[in-house]
Design an enzyme around this catalytic site. Structure first.
Site, PDB file in Angstrom:
ATOM      1  N   ASP A  12       0.802  -1.222   0.000  1.00  0.00           N
ATOM      2  CA  ASP A  12       0.000   0.000   0.000  1.00  0.00           C
ATOM      3  C   ASP A  12       0.835   1.272   0.000  1.00  0.00           C
ATOM      4  OD1 ASP A  12      -2.221  -1.670   0.119  1.00  0.00           O
ATOM      5  OD2 ASP A  12      -2.218  -1.669   2.304  1.00  0.00           O
ATOM      6  N   LYS A  15       1.719   2.217  -5.101  1.00  0.00           N
ATOM      7  CA  LYS A  15       2.231   1.695  -6.372  1.00  0.00           C
ATOM      8  C   LYS A  15       1.293   2.009  -7.538  1.00  0.00           C
ATOM      9  CE  LYS A  15       2.271  -2.326  -4.390  1.00  0.00           C
ATOM     10  NZ  LYS A  15       2.025  -1.976  -2.978  1.00  0.00           N
ATOM     11  N   GLY A  16      -0.022   1.879  -7.293  1.00  0.00           N
ATOM     12  CA  GLY A  16      -1.013   2.103  -8.353  1.00  0.00           C
ATOM     13  C   GLY A  16      -0.879   3.495  -8.942  1.00  0.00           C
ATOM     14  N   GLY A  39      -4.569  -4.194  -3.883  1.00  0.00           N
ATOM     15  CA  GLY A  39      -5.568  -3.147  -4.133  1.00  0.00           C
ATOM     16  C   GLY A  39      -4.791  -1.901  -4.507  1.00  0.00           C
ATOM     17  N   HIS A  40      -4.762  -1.581  -5.789  1.00  0.00           N
ATOM     18  CA  HIS A  40      -3.949  -0.456  -6.276  1.00  0.00           C
ATOM     19  C   HIS A  40      -4.879   0.682  -6.691  1.00  0.00           C
ATOM     20  CE1 HIS A  40      -0.355  -3.331  -7.245  1.00  0.00           C
ATOM     21  NE2 HIS A  40      -0.718  -3.349  -5.989  1.00  0.00           N
ATOM     22  N   THR A 128      -5.887 -11.693   3.287  1.00  0.00           N
ATOM     23  CA  THR A 128      -7.010 -10.980   2.668  1.00  0.00           C
ATOM     24  C   THR A 128      -8.167 -11.941   2.353  1.00  0.00           C
ATOM     25  OG1 THR A 128      -6.037 -11.329   0.493  1.00  0.00           O
ATOM     26  CG2 THR A 128      -5.488  -9.250   1.614  1.00  0.00           C
ATOM     27  N   ARG A 142       2.343 -28.566  -7.484  1.00  0.00           N
ATOM     28  CA  ARG A 142       2.144 -29.081  -8.845  1.00  0.00           C
ATOM     29  C   ARG A 142       0.749 -29.662  -9.090  1.00  0.00           C
ATOM     30  NH1 ARG A 142       7.653 -32.209  -8.073  1.00  0.00           N
ATOM     31  NH2 ARG A 142       6.624 -32.333  -6.054  1.00  0.00           N
ATOM     32  N   GLN A 221       1.886  -5.989  -3.295  1.00  0.00           N
ATOM     33  CA  GLN A 221       2.338  -6.120  -1.897  1.00  0.00           C
ATOM     34  C   GLN A 221       3.629  -5.305  -1.714  1.00  0.00           C
ATOM     35  OE1 GLN A 221       1.341  -9.508  -3.515  1.00  0.00           O
ATOM     36  NE2 GLN A 221      -0.543  -8.458  -3.026  1.00  0.00           N
ATOM     37  N   THR A 298      -9.644  -4.859   1.682  1.00  0.00           N
ATOM     38  CA  THR A 298     -10.489  -5.416   2.741  1.00  0.00           C
ATOM     39  C   THR A 298     -11.152  -4.351   3.611  1.00  0.00           C
ATOM     40  OG1 THR A 298      -8.572  -5.508   4.210  1.00  0.00           O
ATOM     41  CG2 THR A 298      -9.043  -7.490   2.920  1.00  0.00           C
ATOM     42  N   GLY A 299     -10.731  -3.092   3.487  1.00  0.00           N
ATOM     43  CA  GLY A 299     -11.311  -2.023   4.300  1.00  0.00           C
ATOM     44  C   GLY A 299     -10.817  -2.015   5.744  1.00  0.00           C
ATOM     45  N   ARG A 300      -9.912  -2.951   6.087  1.00  0.00           N
ATOM     46  CA  ARG A 300      -9.419  -3.002   7.474  1.00  0.00           C
ATOM     47  C   ARG A 300      -8.565  -1.772   7.770  1.00  0.00           C
ATOM     48  NH1 ARG A 300      -6.256  -8.599   7.476  1.00  0.00           N
ATOM     49  NH2 ARG A 300      -5.820  -7.892   5.370  1.00  0.00           N
ATOM     50  N   ARG A 302      -5.440   0.256   8.674  1.00  0.00           N
ATOM     51  CA  ARG A 302      -4.015  -0.075   8.584  1.00  0.00           C
ATOM     52  C   ARG A 302      -3.315   0.368   9.860  1.00  0.00           C
ATOM     53  NH1 ARG A 302      -3.702   2.601   2.659  1.00  0.00           N
ATOM     54  NH2 ARG A 302      -4.535   0.874   1.438  1.00  0.00           N
ATOM     55  N   LYS A 328       2.916  10.039  -0.179  1.00  0.00           N
ATOM     56  CA  LYS A 328       2.126  10.508   0.967  1.00  0.00           C
ATOM     57  C   LYS A 328       2.920  11.447   1.889  1.00  0.00           C
ATOM     58  CE  LYS A 328      -1.575   7.996   1.856  1.00  0.00           C
ATOM     59  NZ  LYS A 328      -2.561   6.940   2.164  1.00  0.00           N
TER      60      LYS A 328
HETATM   61  P1  GDP Z   1      -0.840   0.427  -3.538  1.00  0.00           P
HETATM   62  O1  GDP Z   1      -1.452  -0.853  -3.111  1.00  0.00           O
HETATM   63  O2  GDP Z   1       0.624   0.472  -3.298  1.00  0.00           O
HETATM   64  O3  GDP Z   1      -1.194   0.806  -4.945  1.00  0.00           O
HETATM   65  O4  GDP Z   1      -1.455   1.553  -2.586  1.00  0.00           O
HETATM   66  P2  GDP Z   1      -3.014   1.694  -2.156  1.00  0.00           P
HETATM   67  O5  GDP Z   1      -3.789   2.138  -3.327  1.00  0.00           O
HETATM   68  O6  GDP Z   1      -3.468   0.461  -1.460  1.00  0.00           O
HETATM   69  O7  GDP Z   1      -2.908   2.802  -1.025  1.00  0.00           O
HETATM   70  C1  GDP Z   1      -2.343   4.038  -1.278  1.00  0.00           C
HETATM   71  C2  GDP Z   1      -3.391   5.113  -0.957  1.00  0.00           C
HETATM   72  O8  GDP Z   1      -2.768   6.366  -0.864  1.00  0.00           O
HETATM   73  C3  GDP Z   1      -4.440   5.280  -2.036  1.00  0.00           C
HETATM   74  O9  GDP Z   1      -5.640   5.660  -1.446  1.00  0.00           O
HETATM   75  C4  GDP Z   1      -3.888   6.399  -2.907  1.00  0.00           C
HETATM   76  O10 GDP Z   1      -4.903   7.128  -3.584  1.00  0.00           O
HETATM   77  C5  GDP Z   1      -3.249   7.252  -1.866  1.00  0.00           C
HETATM   78  N1  GDP Z   1      -2.047   8.010  -2.295  1.00  0.00           N
HETATM   79  C6  GDP Z   1      -1.047   7.620  -3.117  1.00  0.00           C
HETATM   80  N2  GDP Z   1      -0.084   8.563  -3.155  1.00  0.00           N
HETATM   81  C7  GDP Z   1      -0.484   9.558  -2.337  1.00  0.00           C
HETATM   82  C8  GDP Z   1       0.103  10.788  -1.917  1.00  0.00           C
HETATM   83  O11 GDP Z   1       1.208  11.158  -2.289  1.00  0.00           O
HETATM   84  N3  GDP Z   1      -0.626  11.541  -1.027  1.00  0.00           N
HETATM   85  C9  GDP Z   1      -1.838  11.157  -0.562  1.00  0.00           C
HETATM   86  N4  GDP Z   1      -2.469  11.952   0.293  1.00  0.00           N
HETATM   87  N5  GDP Z   1      -2.413  10.007  -0.934  1.00  0.00           N
HETATM   88  C10 GDP Z   1      -1.732   9.210  -1.794  1.00  0.00           C
HETATM   89  P1  IMO Z   2      -0.967  -4.120  -2.308  1.00  0.00           P
HETATM   90  O1  IMO Z   2      -0.509  -4.654  -3.650  1.00  0.00           O
HETATM   91  C1  IMO Z   2      -1.026  -4.617   2.007  1.00  0.00           C
HETATM   92  C2  IMO Z   2      -1.050  -8.726   3.533  1.00  0.00           C
HETATM   93  C3  IMO Z   2      -2.309  -9.201   4.242  1.00  0.00           C
HETATM   94  C4  IMO Z   2      -1.710 -10.201   5.207  1.00  0.00           C
HETATM   95  C5  IMO Z   2      -0.582 -10.822   4.381  1.00  0.00           C
HETATM   96  C6  IMO Z   2      -0.953 -12.135   3.713  1.00  0.00           C
HETATM   97  O2  IMO Z   2      -2.243  -3.382  -2.358  1.00  0.00           O
HETATM   98  O3  IMO Z   2       0.160  -3.382  -1.659  1.00  0.00           O
HETATM   99  P2  IMO Z   2      -2.491 -12.771   1.632  1.00  0.00           P
HETATM  100  O4  IMO Z   2      -3.916 -12.460   1.342  1.00  0.00           O
HETATM  101  O5  IMO Z   2      -1.524 -12.284   0.619  1.00  0.00           O
HETATM  102  O6  IMO Z   2      -2.273 -14.221   1.961  1.00  0.00           O
HETATM  103  O7  IMO Z   2      -2.181 -11.981   3.009  1.00  0.00           O
HETATM  104  O8  IMO Z   2      -0.237  -9.862   3.398  1.00  0.00           O
HETATM  105  N1  IMO Z   2      -1.285  -8.182   2.172  1.00  0.00           N
HETATM  106  C7  IMO Z   2      -1.231  -6.887   1.858  1.00  0.00           C
HETATM  107  N2  IMO Z   2      -1.046  -5.796   2.643  1.00  0.00           N
HETATM  108  N3  IMO Z   2      -1.157  -4.462   0.678  1.00  0.00           N
HETATM  109  C8  IMO Z   2      -1.299  -5.553  -0.129  1.00  0.00           C
HETATM  110  O9  IMO Z   2      -1.279  -5.465  -1.469  1.00  0.00           O
HETATM  111  C9  IMO Z   2      -1.389  -6.817   0.463  1.00  0.00           C
HETATM  112  N4  IMO Z   2      -1.567  -8.078  -0.013  1.00  0.00           N
HETATM  113  C10 IMO Z   2      -1.497  -8.897   1.047  1.00  0.00           C
HETATM  114  O10 IMO Z   2      -2.956  -8.140   4.893  1.00  0.00           O
HETATM  115  O11 IMO Z   2      -1.124  -9.532   6.286  1.00  0.00           O
HETATM  116 MG    MG Z   3      -2.947  -1.555  -1.813  1.00  0.00          MG
END
Ligand code: GDP
Ligand code: IMO
Ligand code: MG
Length: 420
Positions: A12, A15-16, A39-40, A128, A142, A221, A298-300, A302, A328
């Site tokens: 999180d 990356k997205g 979740g990107h 997740t 396999r 991840q 998952t909405g949990r 962080r 951020k």
């Molecule tokens: P990812 O899984 O690495 O793609 O990241 P997520 O999408 O799960 O979580 C990143 C969150 O931070 C998302 O809600 C983005 O919209 C938000 N975000 C990304 N870059 C920035 C930033 O520079 N500033 C702020 N305020 N939010 C950001």
């Molecule tokens: P992105 O790509 C944050 C965490 C889960 C759990 C562990 C194992 O959005 O960064 P899994 O379902 O893979 O067996 O869960 O890894 N986890 C993540 N945490 N961002 C993710 O993906 C994650 N994908 C899995 O919360 O602790």
């Molecule tokens: Mg994510």
């Protein structure tokens, strides 16, 4: 030529957004590992989109997006996501390719994930529940079904064999959730999957590279969740690090050029497991509130804490990171003082490396305190506009890691990024 964007923390990192920002510089954007646990988040003309299976380059109409062999694919999630993306005017039949070697997540994988977590009780991974662990177990065991198998007549009999194998394990867990609805959805989604561009990814991608096309590999991840180098067993089930690009796409190591490592200006983790710089106080709560730190899948909520330079130096090393993108940064705008984890105290000793045993052995972070910039930065566009105190924070990180922070992201929008 292949560049990589991957997370250096526990996922999180943003990356997205960053993949979406860099996508115009590439011809192909490819996911190489993970599955719908990802979740990107990105913003397309102001609309928020969260992608779980499809690469984050999909909104750039002239780019090829690939789901590589290292990914585990849930056809149901894919179909829903393709429908959502198509409704925004993207031609997924044209722009999205799927490797025939990609492993399929079947409904019993999800049931097994849930049963296994329930059985672990207090010591659960906090997965997740998307079936990731069981799907990768069937790959290394396999037994897995792969996308290419779909086109064979014996697919159904292979499916039944695997499902029966899973049923025995589910019975041993005394797990009897009814999954018939999930199965109906799954078979419907398989029909959709059959209509997609299923390719031999390794020949395709190498052929494109030999023609001079540029590939951006998108990690899911984060490196501290890597199956080998993360905080085992509280990790995911794939190699999230740059080495995973080679096995997850069929690309030779010598083709990898830049490795962009993404870190938040602070740190978060979702799910269980060690997190040395976690804050259990009002500051942690403030980071969660200001950063809207709730899981995109998952909405949990962080878990939040200060940036951990010990872990970051480790993940820069393992990945061969060539430049860092700090996201951020704007979330720290209102903090008067900041702290950076620079060492750990473990069993009375100060250490500056990630030890084998982060699990079970308490580790206390040692901090470097710094003044916050305490300035609104979200509208800044140029390096020269960034507050001097922010540059002090960044320069300290550069020096500690020996890798430069080249971009600072100061908001979720595509254009909210400053090149240093
Ligand atoms: P990812 O899984 O690495 O793609 O990241 P997520 O999408 O799960 O979580 C990143 C969150 O931070 C998302 O809600 C983005 O919209 C938000 N975000 C990304 N870059 C920035 C930033 O520079 N500033 C702020 N305020 N939010 C950001
Ligand atoms: P992105 O790509 C944050 C965490 C889960 C759990 C562990 C194992 O959005 O960064 P899994 O379902 O893979 O067996 O869960 O890894 N986890 C993540 N945490 N961002 C993710 O993906 C994650 N994908 C899995 O919360 O602790
Ligand atoms: Mg994510």
């Amino acid at each position: 030529m292949v560049d990589v964007i991957l997370g250096l923390q526990w996922g999180d990192e943003g990356k997205g957004k960053i993949v979406d920002y860099f996508a115009p510089n590439y011809d192909i954007i490819a996911r190489f590992q993970g599955g719908p646990n990802a979740g990107h988040t990105l913003y397309v003309n102001g609309t928020k989109m969260v992608l779980h299976q499809i690469p984050s380059g999909i909104f750039h109409q002239d780019k090829i997006n690939i789901i590589g062999n290292g990914v585990v694919l849930d056809p149901v999630t894919l179909k829903k996501e393709c429908d959502a993306v198509a409704s925004m005017g993207v031609d997924v039949k044209k722009n999205l390719f799927i490797s025939e070697r990609t492993n399929i997540i079947i409904p019993t994988h999800r049931a097994l994930d849930k049963a296994s977590e329930l059985a672990k009780g207090e010591s659960k991974i906090g997965s997740t529940l998307k079936g990731i662990g069981p799907a990768y177990m069937d790959k290394t065991g396999r037994n897995a079904l792969r996308v290419g198998d779909l086109l064979n007549k014996n697919f159904i009999s292979k499916y039944i064999t695997l499902r029966m194998k899973h049923q025995k394990i589910l019975d041993s867990f005394n797990f009897n959730d009814d999954i018939s609805d999930m199965e109906n959805e799954f078979f419907e989604a398989l029909e959709f999957l059959k209509t997609m561009n299923i390719i031999n990814c390794e020949y395709f991608i190498n052929d494109q590279i030999s023609k001079g096309k540029k590939v951006l590999a998108e990690g899911a991840q984060g490196s501290m969740l890597d199956i080998d180098f993360g905080t085992f067993p509280f990790v995911t089930s794939s190699n999230t690090i740059s080495a995973g690009v080679c096995t997850g796409l069929g690309i030779a190591p010598k083709l990898i050029n830049e490795v962009f490592g993404i870190t938040k200006a602070y740190c978060t983790r979702v799910g269980s497991g060690p997190f040395p710089t976690e804050l259990h106080d009002a500051t942690g709560e403030e980071l969660r509130k200001l950063g809207s730190e709730f899981g995109a899948t998952t909405g949990r909520p962080r878990r939040c804490g200060w940036i951990d330079l010990v872990a970051l130096k480790y993940t820069c090393m393992i990945n061969g990171v060539t430049q860092i993108i700090m996201t951020k940064a704007d979330i720290l705008d209102s903090f008067k003082s900041l702290a950076l984890g620079v060492a750990y105290e473990m069993e009375g000793k100060q250490i500056d490396y990630v030890p084998f045993q982060l699990v079970g052995t308490p580790v206390a972070p040692i901090y470097k305190q710094m003044q916050g910039w305490n300035t609104a930065t979200t509208n800044m566009k140029q390096h020269g506009e960034l507050p001097a105190t922010m540059m002090t924070y960044i320069n300290f990180i550069n020096e500690y890691l020996g890798v430069p922070v080249k971009y600072v992201s100061n908001g979720p929008g595509r254009d909210q990024i400053v090149h240093i």
